[in-house]
Design a protein around this motif. Structure first.
Motif, PDB file in Angstrom:
ATOM      1  N   UNK A 107      -5.064   5.646   1.322  1.00  0.00           N
ATOM      2  CA  UNK A 107      -4.236   4.479   0.997  1.00  0.00           C
ATOM      3  C   UNK A 107      -4.587   3.978  -0.393  1.00  0.00           C
ATOM      4  N   UNK A 108      -3.536   3.594  -1.149  1.00  0.00           N
ATOM      5  CA  UNK A 108      -3.766   2.991  -2.462  1.00  0.00           C
ATOM      6  C   UNK A 108      -3.017   1.682  -2.551  1.00  0.00           C
ATOM      7  N   UNK A 109      -3.600   0.707  -3.265  1.00  0.00           N
ATOM      8  CA  UNK A 109      -2.912  -0.542  -3.563  1.00  0.00           C
ATOM      9  C   UNK A 109      -1.838  -0.245  -4.599  1.00  0.00           C
TER      10      UNK A 109
ATOM     11  N   UNK B 203       4.400  10.532   3.783  1.00  0.00           N
ATOM     12  CA  UNK B 203       3.590  10.556   2.572  1.00  0.00           C
ATOM     13  C   UNK B 203       4.383   9.861   1.469  1.00  0.00           C
ATOM     14  N   UNK B 204       3.735   8.954   0.750  1.00  0.00           N
ATOM     15  CA  UNK B 204       4.425   8.212  -0.303  1.00  0.00           C
ATOM     16  C   UNK B 204       5.088   6.940   0.194  1.00  0.00           C
ATOM     17  N   UNK B 205       5.074   6.713   1.502  1.00  0.00           N
ATOM     18  CA  UNK B 205       5.706   5.501   2.061  1.00  0.00           C
ATOM     19  C   UNK B 205       4.935   4.256   1.593  1.00  0.00           C
ATOM     20  N   UNK B 206       5.699   3.222   1.222  1.00  0.00           N
ATOM     21  CA  UNK B 206       5.078   1.956   0.825  1.00  0.00           C
ATOM     22  C   UNK B 206       5.142   1.009   2.023  1.00  0.00           C
TER      23      UNK B 206
ATOM     24  N   UNK C 124       0.856  -1.186   0.000  1.00  0.00           N
ATOM     25  CA  UNK C 124       0.000   0.000   0.000  1.00  0.00           C
ATOM     26  C   UNK C 124       0.890   1.233   0.000  1.00  0.00           C
ATOM     27  N   UNK C 125       0.360   2.310  -0.561  1.00  0.00           N
ATOM     28  CA  UNK C 125       1.085   3.584  -0.484  1.00  0.00           C
ATOM     29  C   UNK C 125       0.272   4.558   0.377  1.00  0.00           C
ATOM     30  N   UNK C 126       0.952   5.180   1.316  1.00  0.00           N
ATOM     31  CA  UNK C 126       0.301   6.156   2.188  1.00  0.00           C
ATOM     32  C   UNK C 126       0.242   7.483   1.427  1.00  0.00           C
ATOM     33  N   UNK C 127      -0.967   7.958   1.130  1.00  0.00           N
ATOM     34  CA  UNK C 127      -1.124   9.154   0.300  1.00  0.00           C
ATOM     35  C   UNK C 127      -1.118  10.454   1.097  1.00  0.00           C
ATOM     36  N   UNK C 128      -1.424  10.345   2.389  1.00  0.00           N
ATOM     37  CA  UNK C 128      -1.326  11.564   3.228  1.00  0.00           C
ATOM     38  C   UNK C 128      -1.057  11.165   4.678  1.00  0.00           C
TER      39      UNK C 128
END
Lengths: 234, 80
Positions: free
Chosen positions: A163-165, A130-133, A115-119
């Protein structure tokens, strides 16, 4: 911190309870027939299969008596966190936009997922970058997040996607999307930032011995948020 | 008593993975199938005899619970 975990028939609240204990908290279990969540700092809607996922996942649970109290709590700014089935209940109950369909490949999915943390400006994510996978497992049959074009535009405009996959490299491609969710969405927040829903299960990656600690950040973020608020006299 | 026969289907704009899977199988079996959409059928027995009131109640029930207006459409017929 006073944490309440709502228990519906079919909820899997045990993992969540144990996860809070790892970070030193002892939540209270609240049966879904109760009618008040007064005095709590956080309400968690745990994963599982409330009402056996009958009719649609989360659809029956959102009419349990406790949900009116959770709605009022959220409207007053209280922190509400829905995980897995808890996220489905939040969308069915209208606390978060969108709805869930069967996974695009029709398979029940139970596997580690990037997942990527978007905020990271939220009560739920301030311990990540932010942007951490991060790697957190998914465990669902109906995790295919669906929303209208207008609804999606609003999510983007209001910066509600949390969060995004993604692929292990952090790319938001079809390869990184396990269930067909629109725009790889794995977690969203309401406009006010106090109601957060996510399909993956951070409560299952709290200790190295069970496969990772990437979930701890969510729990520690909430504790940090609480600590900051207490320092500011709120 | 009145009986309502309710059909709930995914909106046309929503991709139906179950329907697509069934369609692929039937096509591979050489049936002349264009497309399949899978939905739900429900029967609701109402303790209400007035058809007009029963219709109102059924719309409410469908919108609140039986269908999710974000992704589904519903229709019903009253009998009895």
């Amino acid at each position: 911190m006073k944490i309440g975990i709502i228990r519906f028939p079919g909820s899997g609240e045990g993992d969540c309870l144990e996860a809070w204990r790892v970070v030193g908290e002892e939540p209270v279990l609240i049966w879904h027939q109760e009618t008040s969540v007064e005095g709590f700092d956080l309400i968690v809607l745990p994963g599982g299969f409330s009402y056996g996922d009958y009719l649609r996942a989360g659809a029956l649970a959102c009419f349990s008596p406790i949900m009116s109290a959770v709605l009022r709590f959220a409207q007053r700014g209280g922190l509400v966190w829905g995980i897995g089935n808890g996220f489905q209940i939040l969308t069915e109950g209208g606390l978060l936009p969108g709805a869930f369909l069967c996974n695009a490949q029709l398979r029940f999915l139970c596997s580690p997922q990037y997942l990527r943390v978007e905020r990271n400006d939220l009560a739920f994510t301030n311990q990540y970058r932010t942007g951490q996978v991060i790697q957190i497992p998914i465990n669902h049959g109906e995790g295919n997040y669906s929303i209208s074009d207008d609804g999606y535009r609003q999510l983007e405009e209001n910066n509600q996607i949390v969060l995004r996959y993604v692929t292990p490299e952090g790319e938001m491609s079809a390869n990184g999307n396990p269930n067909g969710s629109r725009a790889n969405i794995a977690g969203i927040v309401n406009r006010e930032g106090n109601v957060f829903g996510m399909m993956p299960h951070p409560e299952r990656v709290m200790e190295e011995i069970i496969g990772g600690v990437d979930g701890q950040g969510m729990f520690l973020s909430i504790l940090k948020h609480r600590e900051r608020r207490t320092q500011h006299g709120a | 008593m009145l009986k309502a026969k309710v059909t709930v289907t995914l909106k046309d704009s929503i991709v139906d993975p179950q329907g697509s899977a069934a369609e692929r199988v039937l096509t591979s079996m050489k049936y002349p199938v264009e497309s399949i959409r899978i939905g739900k059928y429900m029967e609701v027995i109402l303790s209400e005899n007035d058809k007009v009131k029963a219709e109102e109640i059924m719309h409410e029930i469908c919108q609140k619970l039986l269908a999710n207006p974000v992704m589904e459409d519903y229709s019903f017929e009253l009998e009895g």
